[in-house]
Design a protein around this motif. Structure first.
Motif, PDB file in Angstrom:
ATOM      1  N   ARG A 353       0.752  -1.314   0.147  1.00  0.00           N
ATOM      2  CA  ARG A 353      -0.173   0.002  -0.096  1.00  0.00           C
ATOM      3  C   ARG A 353       0.905   1.263  -0.014  1.00  0.00           C
ATOM      4  O   ARG A 353       2.127   1.079   0.453  1.00  0.00           O
ATOM      5  CB  ARG A 353      -0.678   0.211   1.131  1.00  0.00           C
ATOM      6  CG  ARG A 353      -1.854  -1.107   1.115  1.00  0.00           C
ATOM      7  CD  ARG A 353      -2.536  -1.029   2.726  1.00  0.00           C
ATOM      8  NE  ARG A 353      -3.095   0.267   2.907  1.00  0.00           N
ATOM      9  CZ  ARG A 353      -3.362   0.483   4.217  1.00  0.00           C
ATOM     10  NH1 ARG A 353      -3.031  -0.188   5.464  1.00  0.00           N
ATOM     11  NH2 ARG A 353      -3.692   1.770   4.766  1.00  0.00           N
ATOM     12  N   LEU A 354       0.433   2.285  -0.592  1.00  0.00           N
ATOM     13  CA  LEU A 354       1.037   3.691  -0.555  1.00  0.00           C
ATOM     14  C   LEU A 354      -0.059   4.426   0.256  1.00  0.00           C
ATOM     15  O   LEU A 354      -1.170   4.902  -0.017  1.00  0.00           O
ATOM     16  CB  LEU A 354       1.183   4.152  -1.921  1.00  0.00           C
ATOM     17  CG  LEU A 354       2.433   3.730  -2.506  1.00  0.00           C
ATOM     18  CD1 LEU A 354       1.943   2.465  -3.220  1.00  0.00           C
ATOM     19  CD2 LEU A 354       3.009   4.442  -3.533  1.00  0.00           C
ATOM     20  N   ILE A 355       0.552   5.015   1.330  1.00  0.00           N
ATOM     21  CA  ILE A 355      -0.283   5.943   2.285  1.00  0.00           C
ATOM     22  C   ILE A 355       0.472   7.582   2.616  1.00  0.00           C
ATOM     23  O   ILE A 355       1.730   7.771   2.342  1.00  0.00           O
ATOM     24  CB  ILE A 355      -0.436   5.242   3.632  1.00  0.00           C
ATOM     25  CG1 ILE A 355       1.070   5.022   4.408  1.00  0.00           C
ATOM     26  CG2 ILE A 355      -1.108   3.887   3.569  1.00  0.00           C
ATOM     27  CD1 ILE A 355       0.758   4.592   5.627  1.00  0.00           C
ATOM     28  N   ASP A 356      -0.433   8.292   2.755  1.00  0.00           N
ATOM     29  CA  ASP A 356      -0.028   9.544   3.196  1.00  0.00           C
ATOM     30  C   ASP A 356       0.201   9.634   4.702  1.00  0.00           C
ATOM     31  O   ASP A 356       0.333   8.836   5.554  1.00  0.00           O
ATOM     32  CB  ASP A 356      -1.063  10.741   2.652  1.00  0.00           C
ATOM     33  CG  ASP A 356      -2.548  10.385   3.495  1.00  0.00           C
ATOM     34  OD1 ASP A 356      -2.367   9.763   4.843  1.00  0.00           O
ATOM     35  OD2 ASP A 356      -3.548  11.057   3.326  1.00  0.00           O
ATOM     36  N   LYS A 358      -1.340  10.914   7.137  1.00  0.00           N
ATOM     37  CA  LYS A 358      -2.429  10.488   8.012  1.00  0.00           C
ATOM     38  C   LYS A 358      -2.529   8.841   8.086  1.00  0.00           C
ATOM     39  O   LYS A 358      -3.672   8.636   8.664  1.00  0.00           O
ATOM     40  CB  LYS A 358      -3.543  11.432   7.807  1.00  0.00           C
ATOM     41  CG  LYS A 358      -3.188  12.767   7.877  1.00  0.00           C
ATOM     42  CD  LYS A 358      -4.516  13.652   7.539  1.00  0.00           C
ATOM     43  CE  LYS A 358      -4.318  15.198   7.804  1.00  0.00           C
ATOM     44  NZ  LYS A 358      -5.270  16.031   7.477  1.00  0.00           N
ATOM     45  N   GLY A 359      -1.909   8.240   7.061  1.00  0.00           N
ATOM     46  CA  GLY A 359      -2.199   6.824   7.192  1.00  0.00           C
ATOM     47  C   GLY A 359      -3.324   6.407   6.106  1.00  0.00           C
ATOM     48  O   GLY A 359      -3.668   5.312   5.945  1.00  0.00           O
ATOM     49  N   ASN A 360      -3.819   7.624   5.366  1.00  0.00           N
ATOM     50  CA  ASN A 360      -4.736   7.202   4.100  1.00  0.00           C
ATOM     51  C   ASN A 360      -4.065   6.786   3.084  1.00  0.00           C
ATOM     52  O   ASN A 360      -2.974   7.156   2.673  1.00  0.00           O
ATOM     53  CB  ASN A 360      -5.573   8.361   4.040  1.00  0.00           C
ATOM     54  CG  ASN A 360      -6.409   8.821   5.309  1.00  0.00           C
ATOM     55  OD1 ASN A 360      -6.906   8.076   6.022  1.00  0.00           O
ATOM     56  ND2 ASN A 360      -6.272  10.223   5.412  1.00  0.00           N
ATOM     57  N   ASP A 361      -4.779   5.876   2.350  1.00  0.00           N
ATOM     58  CA  ASP A 361      -4.209   5.209   0.906  1.00  0.00           C
ATOM     59  C   ASP A 361      -4.304   6.377   0.095  1.00  0.00           C
ATOM     60  O   ASP A 361      -5.433   7.124  -0.141  1.00  0.00           O
ATOM     61  CB  ASP A 361      -5.024   4.231   0.318  1.00  0.00           C
ATOM     62  CG  ASP A 361      -5.048   2.955   1.121  1.00  0.00           C
ATOM     63  OD1 ASP A 361      -3.766   2.497   1.471  1.00  0.00           O
ATOM     64  OD2 ASP A 361      -6.102   2.205   1.459  1.00  0.00           O
ATOM     65  N   VAL A 362      -3.357   6.614  -0.859  1.00  0.00           N
ATOM     66  CA  VAL A 362      -3.327   7.578  -1.895  1.00  0.00           C
ATOM     67  C   VAL A 362      -3.614   7.291  -3.180  1.00  0.00           C
ATOM     68  O   VAL A 362      -3.856   5.958  -3.467  1.00  0.00           O
ATOM     69  CB  VAL A 362      -1.755   8.291  -1.948  1.00  0.00           C
ATOM     70  CG1 VAL A 362      -1.299   8.736  -0.486  1.00  0.00           C
ATOM     71  CG2 VAL A 362      -0.981   7.133  -2.494  1.00  0.00           C
ATOM     72  N   GLY A 363      -4.064   8.102  -4.177  1.00  0.00           N
ATOM     73  CA  GLY A 363      -4.718   7.681  -5.475  1.00  0.00           C
ATOM     74  C   GLY A 363      -3.371   7.104  -6.204  1.00  0.00           C
ATOM     75  O   GLY A 363      -2.479   7.377  -5.896  1.00  0.00           O
ATOM     76  N   THR A 364      -3.899   6.712  -7.593  1.00  0.00           N
ATOM     77  CA  THR A 364      -3.150   6.433  -8.550  1.00  0.00           C
ATOM     78  C   THR A 364      -2.066   7.453  -8.933  1.00  0.00           C
ATOM     79  O   THR A 364      -2.583   8.858  -9.063  1.00  0.00           O
ATOM     80  CB  THR A 364      -3.841   6.081  -9.917  1.00  0.00           C
ATOM     81  OG1 THR A 364      -4.799   4.820  -9.380  1.00  0.00           O
ATOM     82  CG2 THR A 364      -2.980   5.548 -10.875  1.00  0.00           C
ATOM     83  N   ASN A 365      -0.869   7.330  -9.087  1.00  0.00           N
ATOM     84  CA  ASN A 365       0.230   8.109  -9.273  1.00  0.00           C
ATOM     85  C   ASN A 365       0.745   9.292  -8.466  1.00  0.00           C
ATOM     86  O   ASN A 365       1.289  10.258  -8.625  1.00  0.00           O
ATOM     87  CB  ASN A 365       0.095   8.811 -10.915  1.00  0.00           C
ATOM     88  CG  ASN A 365       0.193   7.850 -11.838  1.00  0.00           C
ATOM     89  OD1 ASN A 365       1.454   6.848 -11.685  1.00  0.00           O
ATOM     90  ND2 ASN A 365      -0.449   7.710 -12.888  1.00  0.00           N
ATOM     91  N   GLU A 366      -0.281   9.226  -7.195  1.00  0.00           N
ATOM     92  CA  GLU A 366      -0.037   9.962  -5.956  1.00  0.00           C
ATOM     93  C   GLU A 366       1.317   9.456  -5.037  1.00  0.00           C
ATOM     94  O   GLU A 366       1.389   8.480  -5.081  1.00  0.00           O
ATOM     95  CB  GLU A 366      -1.180  10.267  -5.185  1.00  0.00           C
ATOM     96  CG  GLU A 366      -2.159  10.961  -6.011  1.00  0.00           C
ATOM     97  CD  GLU A 366      -3.401  11.298  -5.240  1.00  0.00           C
ATOM     98  OE1 GLU A 366      -3.381  11.037  -3.749  1.00  0.00           O
ATOM     99  OE2 GLU A 366      -4.459  12.062  -5.618  1.00  0.00           O
ATOM    100  N   LEU A 367       1.986  10.360  -4.675  1.00  0.00           N
ATOM    101  CA  LEU A 367       3.204  10.022  -3.957  1.00  0.00           C
ATOM    102  C   LEU A 367       2.522   9.579  -2.536  1.00  0.00           C
ATOM    103  O   LEU A 367       1.885  10.110  -1.752  1.00  0.00           O
ATOM    104  CB  LEU A 367       4.292  11.041  -3.625  1.00  0.00           C
ATOM    105  CG  LEU A 367       4.938  11.438  -4.873  1.00  0.00           C
ATOM    106  CD1 LEU A 367       5.927  12.699  -4.582  1.00  0.00           C
ATOM    107  CD2 LEU A 367       5.494  10.353  -5.450  1.00  0.00           C
ATOM    108  N   GLY A 403       6.922   6.378  -2.775  1.00  0.00           N
ATOM    109  CA  GLY A 403       6.775   5.929  -4.128  1.00  0.00           C
ATOM    110  C   GLY A 403       5.275   6.338  -4.827  1.00  0.00           C
ATOM    111  O   GLY A 403       4.578   6.974  -3.936  1.00  0.00           O
ATOM    112  N   ARG A 404       5.081   5.764  -5.617  1.00  0.00           N
ATOM    113  CA  ARG A 404       3.655   6.052  -6.419  1.00  0.00           C
ATOM    114  C   ARG A 404       3.474   4.591  -7.015  1.00  0.00           C
ATOM    115  O   ARG A 404       4.577   3.928  -7.440  1.00  0.00           O
ATOM    116  CB  ARG A 404       3.714   7.065  -7.353  1.00  0.00           C
ATOM    117  CG  ARG A 404       4.852   7.203  -8.472  1.00  0.00           C
ATOM    118  CD  ARG A 404       4.605   8.261  -9.437  1.00  0.00           C
ATOM    119  NE  ARG A 404       5.569   8.054 -10.584  1.00  0.00           N
ATOM    120  CZ  ARG A 404       5.145   7.576 -11.814  1.00  0.00           C
ATOM    121  NH1 ARG A 404       4.103   7.010 -11.933  1.00  0.00           N
ATOM    122  NH2 ARG A 404       6.030   7.640 -12.718  1.00  0.00           N
ATOM    123  N   MET A 405       2.126   4.454  -7.587  1.00  0.00           N
ATOM    124  CA  MET A 405       2.021   3.378  -8.311  1.00  0.00           C
ATOM    125  C   MET A 405       1.149   3.666  -9.568  1.00  0.00           C
ATOM    126  O   MET A 405       0.282   4.456  -9.244  1.00  0.00           O
ATOM    127  CB  MET A 405       0.969   2.273  -7.188  1.00  0.00           C
ATOM    128  CG  MET A 405       0.753   0.831  -8.057  1.00  0.00           C
ATOM    129  SD  MET A 405       0.130  -0.286  -7.107  1.00  0.00           S
ATOM    130  CE  MET A 405       1.433  -0.535  -5.798  1.00  0.00           C
TER     131      MET A 405
END
Length: 525
Positions: A353-356, A358-367, A403-405
Motif C-alpha cells: 500500500r501507499l499511504i499519506d 495520516k495513514g490514508n491510501d493515496v490515489g493512482t500516481n500520487e506519492l 513511491g507511487r503506483m
C-alpha cells in the motif's frame, strides 16, 4: 506434507535430493563439492558446533569472505538450529564491535585480518569461558593466541538434531549502519521459508542452471545461494568481483544466472568493449538496489539480450516486495520506457500500500510511503521494541520509501524519506535529480545529496562519475539540468570523482559523500 515449514527443513531436504550433482564451485581455484559432499561436510560442522555447546537459539556469528567455508558454516548453523549472525568483511570496526556486544554470540567463526583486534576485544570484555572464537586457517590471517584454530573433525558425533520451530529466529541480520547505529533484523524460520518459496515460484531455477555469485553471500547473494541449493543448481562463488574474470567465467562455465547491483553491471558493460566475450549461455540477470537507466539498459540488451530481472526489497522484508520481470523489461523497453524506472509489481506473497502522513491510501500516481505486509517479513528489531513498534503497525511494515503506483500496478520508488532534501522549503527528491543528471551523455553515474546551508537549510549537490573517455564541466551539468527540471531541483554545485564509495552491499554510500562535501557547500551562494 511438512507439519512445520521451516528454513532449516527446506534447506536440508534440498541438499539430500541431488546426490552426485555438483553443488558449489569456488573460483578461481575450481574446488568443487557435490551435493552429497556438501551435506556430509555440513553434518561434520554441525557436530563440531554441538561440541562447542551450540543448539537451538544459540547466536553464532560468521565473518568469512566468499568461500566454501562460508557456504558450509552458513548451512551448519541452520542445521544446528542456531541463529546465524552474518558479518560482512567491509563493515567498519565500530559496527562489528557494536553488533558483537549487542548480539553476544556464543561462537564467532572468522577469517578476516581486519577485525581480529575488535573480536579479541569482545572476547576479553566478555570474560567468559563459554565464548569460542574460531579462526579458519588458509585465509592468510594471523590469529591472536586467545583464538581457537579450526580443525576438521575426523568423524561426526551422533547428530541429535533439534528440529527448529517456525517461530525460532534463524538469522539475525544487521543493517549496514551507514546512518546511526546498526539494527538487528530478526528473521524467523517460517519467514525465511516463505521468502524461499516465493522466490522459487516466481523465479524458477532447476538442476540445469549454473549461478555465478560475486557479491558477498552474507547479503543479497546469499538469498540466491540458498534458493539455488534447494533446486539442484550448480553455484559458482567468486572470492570478489572482477569484471574481466566475471565475463570470462560466464563463457568458461556456461553460466545461466547471476545477481548484481547496477554499479557492477555498468563495469561489466564497459569491460565488454575491451575484450572478446561470449555470454550466450545467460538466461537471467537479477539486479537490485536501484533501477537501471534506459541508456545503460539498451547496452545490457545488446550484450546479454532481454534477460534482466529487477527485485526490490530490503533486509526487513527478505527481498520480496516487488519484481520487474524479464518480459516487463522487454515490453517496457520497446513500448513504454517509463516503466523501466519502476521496480515492478508486488510479489506473490506480498501486499503493498501507499499511504499519506495520516495513514490514508493515496490515489493512482500520487506519492505516499510504501508499506508492506508479507509472511517473509521480519519479526522485529533485536532488543529494540520501540523501533519495532514504529516500523510495524497493525501488521504492516513501514519501509521509509516514498513511491507511487501507476494505473497498471507498477510501483515506482521516488526516494528514501531520509534522502529527501528540503531546500528553501521545497521538497527535492534526490533520485529525481539523479535521473536527470544520468541522462547527460558524459555521465556514467551520479549521486544527489543534500548538505547544510545557512540560507536554504539544505543545498542540492551532485557528485558525478563520468563515462570512460568523456569529459564534462560543472557548468555543463548545471546547464543541462536547467533545461530539464524545476529550478529548485537544479544542483547548486557539481563535484567529479573517479568512483563512488560503496556500502557493504554495493550501494553508493551517501553518508560518506555528505561528510566529504558538507563544508564546501557553506560558501555556495
Amino acid at each position: 506434507m511438512m507439519k512445520k515449514m521451516t528454513f532449516q527443513s527446506l534447506l536440508l531436504k534440498g541438499l539430500k535430493r541431488f546426490g552426485e550433482l555438483p553443488a558449489v564451485t569456488l573460483l578461481p581455484s575450481e574446488e568443487t563439492l557435490t551435493y552429497r559432499e556438501l551435506l556430509a561436510k555440513t553434518e561434520l560442522l554441525t557436530s563440531y558446533l554441538f561440541e562447542l555447546g551450540c543448539g537451538r537459539g544459540t547466536h553464532i556469528a560468521t565473518l568469512i569472505p566468499n568461500s566454501l567455508e562460508a557456504v558450509l558454516f552458513g548451512l551448519a548453523v541452520q542445521q544446528s538450529g542456531g541463529t546465524l549472525v552474518p558479518l560482512g568483511e567491509k563493515l567498519g570496526t565500530r559496527e562489528v564491535g557494536f553488533i558483537l556486544r549487542e548480539a553476544k554470540p556464543k561462537v564467532v567463526i572468522m577469517a578476516s585480518q581486519a577485525h581480529t583486534a575488535t573480536i579479541l576485544e569482545y572476547l576479553e570484555e566478555s570474560n567468559s569461558q563459554d565464548i569460542h572464537i574460531i579462526g579458519l586457517p588458509e585465509f592468510g590471517v594471523e590469529y591472536p593466541d586467545q583464538f581457537e584454530l579450526f580443525q576438521w573433525p575426523k568423524e561426526k558425533n551422533e547428530l541429535s538434531l533439534s528440529a527448529a520451530m517456525p517461530e525460532d529466529i534463524a538469522v539475525l541480520s544487521y543493517t549496514g549502519g551507514t546512518t546511526g547505529t546498526p539494527k538487528g533484523v530478526m528473521h524467523t524460520q517460517e519467514g525465511l521459508a516463505a521468502g524461499l518459496l516465493s522466490a522459487a515460484i516466481e523465479d524458477p531455477l532447476d538442476d540445469r542452471d549454473r549461478v555465478l555469485l560475486s557479491t558477498p553471500i552474507v547479503h543479497s547473494a546469499g538469498s540466491l545461494l540458498w534458493r539455488s541449493l534447494t533446486s539442484g543448481v550448480h553455484v559458482y562463488v567468486m572470492r570478489s568481483f572482477d569484471a574481466e574474470q566475471f565475463i570470462e567465467s560466464i563463457k568458461e562455465y556456461k553460466i545461466t544466472t547471476t545477481f548484481m547491483v547496477p554499479t557492477m553491471l555498468y563495469r561489466i558493460l564497459d569491460q565488454t568493449k575491451k575484450m572478446d566475450y561470449d555470454v550466450s549461455s545467460m538466461r537471467n540477470i537479477y539486479y537490485g538496489a536501484s533501477p537501471i537507466s534506459p541508456k545503460r539498459l539498451k547496452e545490457a540488451f545488446e550484450v546479454f539480450g532481454p534477460i534482466m530481472r529487477q527485485q526490490y526489497g530490503m533486509t526487513e522484508c527478505n527481498i520480496v516486495i516487488s519484481r520487474l520481470s524479464k518480459s516487463a523489461h522487454f515490453w517496457a523497453y520497446h513500448h513504454n520506457q517509463e516503466v523501466l524506472k519502476s521496480c515492478g509489481k508486488p510479489c506473490l506473497l506480498t501486499e503493498v500500500r501507499l499511504i499519506d502522513d495520516k495513514g490514508n491510501d493515496v490515489g493512482t500516481n500520487e506519492l505516499g510511503e510504501i508499506i508492506v505486509k508479507s509472511p517473509a517479513m521480519m519479526a522485529g528489531y533485536y532488543q529494540r521494541p520501540e523501533l519495532t513498534e514504529e516500523a510495524i503497525r497493525n501488521g504492516w511494515f513501514y519501509t521509509g520509501d516514498i513511491g507511487r503506483m501507476d494505473e497498471n500496478g507498477y510501483l515506482y520508488i521516488v526516494d528514501r524519506k531520509k534522502d529527501m532534501i528540503i531546500s528553501g522549503g521545497m521538497n527535492v527528491y534526490s533520485s529525481e535529480v539523479e535521473r536527470v543528471v544520468n541522462q547527460h551523455p558524459a555521465v556514467a553515474m551520479s549521486a544527489c545529496i543534500g548538505v547544510p546551508h545557512p540560507d536554504w537549510g539544505e543545498a542540492v549537490c551532485v557528485v558525478v562519475v563520468l563515462r570512460e573517455g568523456f569529459s564534462c564541466s560543472e557548468e555543463e551539468i548545471i546547464g543541462f539540468c536547467k533545461q530539464s527540471t524545476s529550478k529548485y531541483m537544479v544542483p547548486k554545485v557539481v563535484y567529479f570523482q573517479k568512483n563512488f564509495p560503496l556500502t557493504p552491499i554495493g550501494k553508493i554510500d551517501k553518508k560518506e559523500l555528505k561528510n566529504k562535501y558538507a563544508q564546501g557547500m557553506l560558501t555556495i551562494k
